[in-house]
Design an enzyme around this catalytic site. Structure first.
Site, PDB file in Angstrom:
ATOM      1  CB  THR A  56      28.823   8.767 -28.917  1.00 16.73           C
ATOM      2  OG1 THR A  56      29.543   9.162 -30.083  1.00 16.73           O
ATOM      3  CG2 THR A  56      27.623   7.929 -29.330  1.00 16.73           C
ATOM      4  CE  LYS A  75      28.473   7.970 -33.225  1.00 16.75           C
ATOM      5  NZ  LYS A  75      29.748   8.049 -33.864  1.00 16.75           N
ATOM      6  CE  LYS A  93      29.506   5.906 -25.715  1.00 16.93           C
ATOM      7  NZ  LYS A  93      30.424   7.026 -25.652  1.00 16.93           N
TER       8      LYS A  93
HETATM    9  P1  NAD Z   1      38.780   8.825 -24.496  1.00 20.12           P
HETATM   10  O1  NAD Z   1      38.480   7.908 -23.371  1.00 20.12           O
HETATM   11  O2  NAD Z   1      40.093   8.706 -25.218  1.00 20.12           O
HETATM   12  O3  NAD Z   1      38.635  10.363 -24.016  1.00 20.12           O
HETATM   13  C1  NAD Z   1      37.723  10.803 -23.046  1.00 20.12           C
HETATM   14  C2  NAD Z   1      38.467  11.773 -22.148  1.00 20.12           C
HETATM   15  O4  NAD Z   1      37.551  12.321 -21.192  1.00 20.12           O
HETATM   16  C3  NAD Z   1      39.598  11.119 -21.360  1.00 20.12           C
HETATM   17  O5  NAD Z   1      40.829  11.780 -21.623  1.00 20.12           O
HETATM   18  C4  NAD Z   1      39.171  11.287 -19.892  1.00 20.12           C
HETATM   19  O6  NAD Z   1      40.268  11.500 -19.010  1.00 20.12           O
HETATM   20  C5  NAD Z   1      38.284  12.506 -19.992  1.00 20.12           C
HETATM   21  N1  NAD Z   1      37.366  12.673 -18.863  1.00 20.12           N
HETATM   22  C6  NAD Z   1      36.635  11.715 -18.236  1.00 20.12           C
HETATM   23  N2  NAD Z   1      35.907  12.258 -17.234  1.00 20.12           N
HETATM   24  C7  NAD Z   1      36.190  13.580 -17.241  1.00 20.12           C
HETATM   25  C8  NAD Z   1      35.747  14.680 -16.449  1.00 20.12           C
HETATM   26  N3  NAD Z   1      34.861  14.506 -15.462  1.00 20.12           N
HETATM   27  N4  NAD Z   1      36.250  15.904 -16.721  1.00 20.12           N
HETATM   28  C9  NAD Z   1      37.161  16.090 -17.719  1.00 20.12           C
HETATM   29  N5  NAD Z   1      37.613  15.084 -18.505  1.00 20.12           N
HETATM   30  C10 NAD Z   1      37.130  13.855 -18.260  1.00 20.12           C
HETATM   31  O7  NAD Z   1      37.551   8.645 -25.545  1.00 20.12           O
HETATM   32  P2  NAD Z   1      37.512   9.140 -27.064  1.00 20.12           P
HETATM   33  O8  NAD Z   1      37.894   8.002 -27.959  1.00 20.12           O
HETATM   34  O9  NAD Z   1      38.199  10.458 -27.174  1.00 20.12           O
HETATM   35  O10 NAD Z   1      35.925   9.333 -27.245  1.00 20.12           O
HETATM   36  C11 NAD Z   1      35.250  10.463 -26.719  1.00 20.12           C
HETATM   37  C12 NAD Z   1      33.804  10.409 -27.187  1.00 20.12           C
HETATM   38  O11 NAD Z   1      33.764  10.372 -28.617  1.00 20.12           O
HETATM   39  C13 NAD Z   1      33.049   9.176 -26.700  1.00 20.12           C
HETATM   40  O12 NAD Z   1      31.737   9.557 -26.352  1.00 20.12           O
HETATM   41  C14 NAD Z   1      33.061   8.254 -27.922  1.00 20.12           C
HETATM   42  O13 NAD Z   1      31.963   7.358 -27.944  1.00 20.12           O
HETATM   43  C15 NAD Z   1      32.991   9.258 -29.042  1.00 20.12           C
HETATM   44  N6  NAD Z   1      33.537   8.774 -30.326  1.00 20.12           N
HETATM   45  C16 NAD Z   1      34.729   8.105 -30.358  1.00 20.12           C
HETATM   46  C17 NAD Z   1      35.220   7.673 -31.572  1.00 20.12           C
HETATM   47  C18 NAD Z   1      36.539   6.930 -31.646  1.00 20.12           C
HETATM   48  O14 NAD Z   1      36.841   6.366 -32.706  1.00 20.12           O
HETATM   49  N7  NAD Z   1      37.351   6.930 -30.603  1.00 20.12           N
HETATM   50  C19 NAD Z   1      34.500   7.898 -32.763  1.00 20.12           C
HETATM   51  C20 NAD Z   1      33.310   8.625 -32.698  1.00 20.12           C
HETATM   52  C21 NAD Z   1      32.832   9.043 -31.463  1.00 20.12           C
END
Ligand code: NAD
Length: 289
Positions: free
Chosen positions: A87, A162, A237
């Site tokens: 997102t 979204k 966010k």
């Molecule tokens: P998270 O923080 O658990 O995962 C993100 C991952 O990206 C981490 O493991 C981090 O180490 C990695 N990362 C950061 N910088 C990086 C880079 N330069 N290269 C490679 N990896 C890198 O977050 P999440 O909960 O998995 O969410 C991910 C996305 O999905 C976000 O944009 C969030 O808004 C969206 N989202 C989350 C949910 C939820 O319920 N968690 C629901 C819908 C959408």
């Protein structure tokens, strides 16, 4: 297919595992998270992308997406598709798509709803922006990771859908919570309030499917001491992204703006951090005019 998967956190890890379990060859990269089951570790994002048919990113925000894309796009073979499922702000989604297109790649923005449970269960909903051809090519992967994929339009349309959806969600959750708190102060029983509103014109997903009052309506985070669920900081966010998009598009969104302010206060200055976004109900109950 050969898939590069970058960003293997709470959402990305189960999504990548589901693709591997369905028989795809998945090379993964994350700066911190461990490799999930079925995924082969790559030494860098560019290495994960090399030779892939589709590269999927699942990253925290638009700034990180832009920097990852800058490293990945030159490594991808012509005709491959970059599919971002994070997102992020609409401007970053469009900028990355146009860089990918200029490099001879396909590009999709495909944010999801359904949360961590949906990622684990393969029941996410994908909202997708990009060309018809790219959508059709990646569709079999959406069908593994999710139960529904809607092609919303041109690049940025997935992110637009979204944040518009989640702006409605933030506003209706606040309206539902403040109405419950008002009902309390008027001496109205919460169950009676639910019985009337859930079958009247005030009904909404926030009331009917995710009722913020404990012990009332279907099971929800309210029944689990407001443990998320959908954390208040993730709602903040999304409301910030809606606010940025409204600024770029010159759209008047006063209710979205007020919801953003209330969630910002809740997360940053009250006790909302780490609580479900429906914990706005005890917040309103505790306050007097
Ligand atoms: P998270 O923080 O658990 O995962 C993100 C991952 O990206 C981490 O493991 C981090 O180490 C990695 N990362 C950061 N910088 C990086 C880079 N330069 N290269 C490679 N990896 C890198 O977050 P999440 O909960 O998995 O969410 C991910 C996305 O999905 C976000 O944009 C969030 O808004 C969206 N989202 C989350 C949910 C939820 O319920 N968690 C629901 C819908 C959408």
């Amino acid at each position: 297919m050969k898939i590069g998967f970058i960003g293997l956190g709470n959402m990305g890890a189960p999504m990548a595992t589901n693709l591997a379990a369905a028989g795809h060859e998945v090379a993964g990269f994350d700066t911190a998270a461990p490799m999930p089951e079925g995924v082969t570790a790559a030494a860098s994002a560019a290495e994960a992308a090399t030779g892939a048919d589709v590269v999927i990113t699942m990253l925290p925000n638009g700034q990180i997406l832009r920097s990852v894309a800058a490293g990945v796009i030159p490594a991808m073979r012509k005709g491959a598709i970059l599919c971002d499922c994070s997102t992020v702000d609409v401007d970053s989604a469009r900028a990355v798509a146009s860089e990918a297109t200029a490099a001879g790649l396909g590009a999709l923005d495909a944010p999801v709803s359904g949360g961590i449970g949906g990622a684990q269960g393969g029941t996410l909903t994908f909202m997708v922006g990009g060309s018809d051809a790219d959508f059709k090519a990646v569709r079999p992967l959406f069908d593994i990771m999710g139960q529904k994929a809607v092609h919303c339009g041109d690049p940025g349309a997935g992110q637009s859908a979204k944040i518009c959806n989640n702006m409605i969600l933030g506003v209706t959750m606040i309206a539902t919570c403040e109405a419950f708190a008002l009902a309390d102060k008027l001496g109205l029983d919460r169950q009676k309030m639910f019985d009337v509103v859930s079958t009247s014109s005030g009904y909404s997903w926030s009331m009917n499917a995710y009722c913020p009052a404990p012990g009332v309506g279907p099971k929800s985070p309210a029944d689990n001491d407001y443990r998320p669920g959908f954390a208040a900081e993730l709602m903040l966010k999304d409301l910030n992204l809606a606010h940025m998009a409204a600024g770029s598009a010159q759209a008047d969104t006063p209710m979205g703006q007020l919801a953003r302010q209330l969630y910002e206060d809740f997360v940053e200055r009250e006790d909302g951090l780490g609580r479900d976004f429906s914990a706005m109900l005890p917040r309103f109950v505790a306050r007097n005019r």
